[in-house]
Write a protein that holds these residues in place. Structure first.
Motif, PDB file in Angstrom:
ATOM      1  N   GLN A  40       0.848  -1.201   0.000  1.00 16.73           N
ATOM      2  CA  GLN A  40       0.000   0.000   0.000  1.00 16.73           C
ATOM      3  C   GLN A  40       0.885   1.253   0.000  1.00 16.73           C
ATOM      4  OE1 GLN A  40      -3.325   0.279  -0.049  1.00 16.73           O
ATOM      5  NE2 GLN A  40      -4.022  -1.755   0.478  1.00 16.73           N
ATOM      6  N   LYS A  41       0.463   2.280  -0.718  1.00 19.13           N
ATOM      7  CA  LYS A  41       1.172   3.561  -0.734  1.00 19.13           C
ATOM      8  C   LYS A  41       0.255   4.610  -0.105  1.00 19.13           C
ATOM      9  CE  LYS A  41       3.996   2.544  -4.712  1.00 19.13           C
ATOM     10  NZ  LYS A  41       4.492   2.991  -6.004  1.00 19.13           N
ATOM     11  N   LEU A  42       0.363   4.768   1.197  1.00 20.08           N
ATOM     12  CA  LEU A  42      -0.501   5.687   1.925  1.00 20.08           C
ATOM     13  C   LEU A  42       0.177   7.038   2.085  1.00 20.08           C
ATOM     14  CD1 LEU A  42      -1.787   3.292   4.722  1.00 20.08           C
ATOM     15  CD2 LEU A  42      -2.865   3.849   2.560  1.00 20.08           C
ATOM     16  N   ARG A  43      -0.613   8.100   1.992  1.00 12.67           N
ATOM     17  CA  ARG A  43      -0.125   9.459   2.177  1.00 12.67           C
ATOM     18  C   ARG A  43      -0.905  10.089   3.316  1.00 12.67           C
ATOM     19  NH1 ARG A  43       3.205   7.282   0.231  1.00 12.67           N
ATOM     20  NH2 ARG A  43       3.889   7.275  -1.901  1.00 12.67           N
ATOM     21  N   VAL A  44      -0.183  10.639   4.286  1.00 13.94           N
ATOM     22  CA  VAL A  44      -0.797  11.267   5.452  1.00 13.94           C
ATOM     23  C   VAL A  44      -0.526  12.757   5.374  1.00 13.94           C
ATOM     24  CG1 VAL A  44      -0.878  11.315   7.973  1.00 13.94           C
ATOM     25  CG2 VAL A  44      -0.363   9.174   6.795  1.00 13.94           C
ATOM     26  N   GLY A  45      -1.584  13.553   5.521  1.00  8.91           N
ATOM     27  CA  GLY A  45      -1.435  15.001   5.435  1.00  8.91           C
ATOM     28  C   GLY A  45      -2.389  15.732   6.365  1.00  8.91           C
ATOM     29  N   ILE A  46      -2.131  17.018   6.538  1.00  8.97           N
ATOM     30  CA  ILE A  46      -2.960  17.888   7.367  1.00  8.97           C
ATOM     31  C   ILE A  46      -3.759  18.798   6.441  1.00  8.97           C
ATOM     32  CG2 ILE A  46      -2.917  19.678   9.156  1.00  8.97           C
ATOM     33  CD1 ILE A  46      -1.849  17.024  10.145  1.00  8.97           C
ATOM     34  N   GLU A  47      -5.055  18.960   6.720  1.00 10.41           N
ATOM     35  CA  GLU A  47      -5.901  19.856   5.926  1.00 10.41           C
ATOM     36  C   GLU A  47      -6.650  20.807   6.846  1.00 10.41           C
ATOM     37  OE1 GLU A  47      -8.549  17.891   3.256  1.00 10.41           O
ATOM     38  OE2 GLU A  47      -6.932  16.959   2.111  1.00 10.41           O
ATOM     39  N   ARG A  48      -6.796  22.046   6.370  1.00 14.00           N
ATOM     40  CA  ARG A  48      -7.542  23.054   7.113  1.00 14.00           C
ATOM     41  C   ARG A  48      -8.663  23.667   6.274  1.00 14.00           C
ATOM     42  NH1 ARG A  48      -2.206  23.730   8.655  1.00 14.00           N
ATOM     43  NH2 ARG A  48      -1.876  23.621  10.890  1.00 14.00           N
ATOM     44  N   LYS A  49      -8.569  23.529   4.950  1.00 17.26           N
ATOM     45  CA  LYS A  49      -9.521  24.181   4.059  1.00 17.26           C
ATOM     46  C   LYS A  49     -10.893  23.517   4.125  1.00 17.26           C
ATOM     47  CE  LYS A  49      -6.156  25.814   0.750  1.00 17.26           C
ATOM     48  NZ  LYS A  49      -5.732  25.810  -0.635  1.00 17.26           N
ATOM     49  N   ASN A  50     -11.930  24.332   3.999  1.00 20.00           N
ATOM     50  CA  ASN A  50     -13.329  23.886   3.944  1.00 20.00           C
ATOM     51  C   ASN A  50     -13.737  23.069   5.159  1.00 20.00           C
ATOM     52  OD1 ASN A  50     -13.545  25.100   1.421  1.00 20.00           O
ATOM     53  ND2 ASN A  50     -12.868  23.247   0.378  1.00 20.00           N
ATOM     54  N   ARG A  51     -13.160  23.354   6.287  1.00 18.89           N
ATOM     55  CA  ARG A  51     -13.485  22.607   7.503  1.00 18.89           C
ATOM     56  C   ARG A  51     -13.832  23.547   8.653  1.00 18.89           C
ATOM     57  NH1 ARG A  51     -12.854  17.525   5.823  1.00 18.89           N
ATOM     58  NH2 ARG A  51     -11.123  17.120   4.423  1.00 18.89           N
ATOM     59  N   GLY A  52     -14.182  24.756   8.345  1.00 10.61           N
ATOM     60  CA  GLY A  52     -14.591  25.700   9.379  1.00 10.61           C
ATOM     61  C   GLY A  52     -13.468  26.066  10.325  1.00 10.61           C
ATOM     62  N   GLY A  53     -12.234  26.084   9.842  1.00 14.52           N
ATOM     63  CA  GLY A  53     -11.100  26.436  10.682  1.00 14.52           C
ATOM     64  C   GLY A  53     -10.544  25.274  11.486  1.00 14.52           C
ATOM     65  N   VAL A  86     -14.660   7.896   7.536  1.00 18.05           N
ATOM     66  CA  VAL A  86     -14.107   7.270   6.345  1.00 18.05           C
ATOM     67  C   VAL A  86     -15.051   7.633   5.205  1.00 18.05           C
ATOM     68  CG1 VAL A  86     -13.519   5.099   5.229  1.00 18.05           C
ATOM     69  CG2 VAL A  86     -13.106   5.385   7.672  1.00 18.05           C
ATOM     70  N   LYS A  87     -14.556   8.477   4.275  1.00 17.88           N
ATOM     71  CA  LYS A  87     -15.378   8.937   3.162  1.00 17.88           C
ATOM     72  C   LYS A  87     -14.557   8.984   1.888  1.00 17.88           C
ATOM     73  CE  LYS A  87     -17.475  12.701   5.610  1.00 17.88           C
ATOM     74  NZ  LYS A  87     -17.973  14.043   5.511  1.00 17.88           N
ATOM     75  N   ASP A  88     -15.160   8.621   0.794  1.00 21.76           N
ATOM     76  CA  ASP A  88     -14.562   8.770  -0.536  1.00 21.76           C
ATOM     77  C   ASP A  88     -13.154   8.195  -0.623  1.00 21.76           C
ATOM     78  OD1 ASP A  88     -16.880  10.170  -1.231  1.00 21.76           O
ATOM     79  OD2 ASP A  88     -16.009  12.085  -0.606  1.00 21.76           O
ATOM     80  N   GLY A  89     -12.918   7.069   0.026  1.00 19.46           N
ATOM     81  CA  GLY A  89     -11.613   6.420  -0.032  1.00 19.46           C
ATOM     82  C   GLY A  89     -10.555   7.082   0.829  1.00 19.46           C
ATOM     83  N   GLU A  90     -10.960   7.970   1.723  1.00 21.94           N
ATOM     84  CA  GLU A  90     -10.036   8.658   2.613  1.00 21.94           C
ATOM     85  C   GLU A  90     -10.432   8.423   4.060  1.00 21.94           C
ATOM     86  OE1 GLU A  90      -9.071  12.588  -0.115  1.00 21.94           O
ATOM     87  OE2 GLU A  90     -10.373  12.787   1.625  1.00 21.94           O
ATOM     88  N   ILE A  91      -9.434   8.443   4.925  1.00 19.05           N
ATOM     89  CA  ILE A  91      -9.677   8.378   6.369  1.00 19.05           C
ATOM     90  C   ILE A  91      -9.414   9.773   6.908  1.00 19.05           C
ATOM     91  CG2 ILE A  91      -8.982   7.360   8.562  1.00 19.05           C
ATOM     92  CD1 ILE A  91      -7.936   4.950   6.919  1.00 19.05           C
ATOM     93  N   ILE A  92     -10.406  10.343   7.580  1.00 21.74           N
ATOM     94  CA  ILE A  92     -10.301  11.688   8.130  1.00 21.74           C
ATOM     95  C   ILE A  92     -10.305  11.569   9.651  1.00 21.74           C
ATOM     96  CG2 ILE A  92     -11.370  13.959   8.258  1.00 21.74           C
ATOM     97  CD1 ILE A  92     -12.746  13.212   5.545  1.00 21.74           C
ATOM     98  N   ILE A  93      -9.220  12.039  10.285  1.00 26.61           N
ATOM     99  CA  ILE A  93      -9.071  11.987  11.739  1.00 26.61           C
ATOM    100  C   ILE A  93      -9.089  13.419  12.258  1.00 26.61           C
ATOM    101  CG2 ILE A  93      -7.574  11.253  13.649  1.00 26.61           C
ATOM    102  CD1 ILE A  93      -8.583   8.913  12.014  1.00 26.61           C
ATOM    103  N   GLN A  94      -9.898  13.695  13.275  1.00 21.77           N
ATOM    104  CA  GLN A  94      -9.995  15.040  13.827  1.00 21.77           C
ATOM    105  C   GLN A  94      -8.720  15.391  14.572  1.00 21.77           C
ATOM    106  OE1 GLN A  94     -13.454  14.832  16.291  1.00 21.77           O
ATOM    107  NE2 GLN A  94     -14.872  14.865  14.575  1.00 21.77           N
ATOM    108  N   GLY A  95      -8.173  16.569  14.261  1.00 17.98           N
ATOM    109  CA  GLY A  95      -6.978  17.045  14.950  1.00 17.98           C
ATOM    110  C   GLY A  95      -5.719  16.824  14.136  1.00 17.98           C
ATOM    111  N   TRP A  97      -2.662  14.874  13.909  1.00 16.19           N
ATOM    112  CA  TRP A  97      -2.091  13.610  14.374  1.00 16.19           C
ATOM    113  C   TRP A  97      -1.156  12.986  13.348  1.00 16.19           C
ATOM    114  CZ3 TRP A  97      -2.931  11.987  19.246  1.00 16.19           C
ATOM    115  CH2 TRP A  97      -3.987  12.564  19.937  1.00 16.19           C
ATOM    116  N   LYS A  98      -0.555  13.774  12.482  1.00 19.42           N
ATOM    117  CA  LYS A  98       0.227  13.229  11.373  1.00 19.42           C
ATOM    118  C   LYS A  98       1.348  12.302  11.848  1.00 19.42           C
ATOM    119  CE  LYS A  98       2.875  14.388   7.300  1.00 19.42           C
ATOM    120  NZ  LYS A  98       3.345  15.398   6.393  1.00 19.42           N
ATOM    121  N   GLN A  99       2.189  12.761  12.763  1.00 13.38           N
ATOM    122  CA  GLN A  99       3.328  11.955  13.207  1.00 13.38           C
ATOM    123  C   GLN A  99       2.858  10.679  13.902  1.00 13.38           C
ATOM    124  OE1 GLN A  99       6.425  12.621  12.309  1.00 13.38           O
ATOM    125  NE2 GLN A  99       7.036  10.673  13.203  1.00 13.38           N
TER     126      GLN A  99
END
Length: 114
Positions: A40-53, A86-95, A97-99
């Motif tokens: 598996q080639k997983l990519r972990v990232g942080i997002e802030r856009k379109n999430r109400g800050g 878990v939506k649209d083939g992505e896992i979204i974790i609140q906060g 937690w990248k490392q």
């Protein structure tokens, strides 16, 4: 023929066939097999856009069955002690937690995580 293949509701509106070799095709595709964790080639990232800050950690790139993706998402949410989805083939974790998620995925056998 399994019970899922014999679901009469999926065949409503079908015309009777006298062909003894006829096999009904519902048009649904079967889910792809889940490759091993080390492939598996997983990519972990942080997002802030379109999430109400709010800040979320997103895991992308999972290939395989939806049930396996949901199980991985459940494990990550439990280990981090936070909510998510878990939506649209992505896992979204609140906060943020990248490392921690990269460490958890590495410990679980996923070798190609960035």
């Amino acid at each position: 023929m399994s019970a899922k293949d014999n679901d009469w509701k999926s065949r409503l509106g079908m015309v009777y066939s006298t062909n003894p070799d006829f096999a009904f095709d519902s048009g649904e595709e079967k889910e792809a097999d889940t490759p091993p964790k080390n492939r598996q080639k997983l990519r972990v990232g942080i997002e802030r856009k379109n999430r109400g800050g709010k800040v979320v950690t997103v895991v992308k790139g999972f290939v395989g069955a939806e049930a396996a993706l949901k199980e991985l998402g459940r494990m990550l949410k439990t280990k981090c002690g936070v909510g998510g989805a878990v939506k649209d083939g992505e896992i979204i974790i609140q906060g943020e937690w990248k490392q921690r998620i990269v460490e958890l995925l590495g410990a679980d056998g996923y070798t190609d995580v960035k």
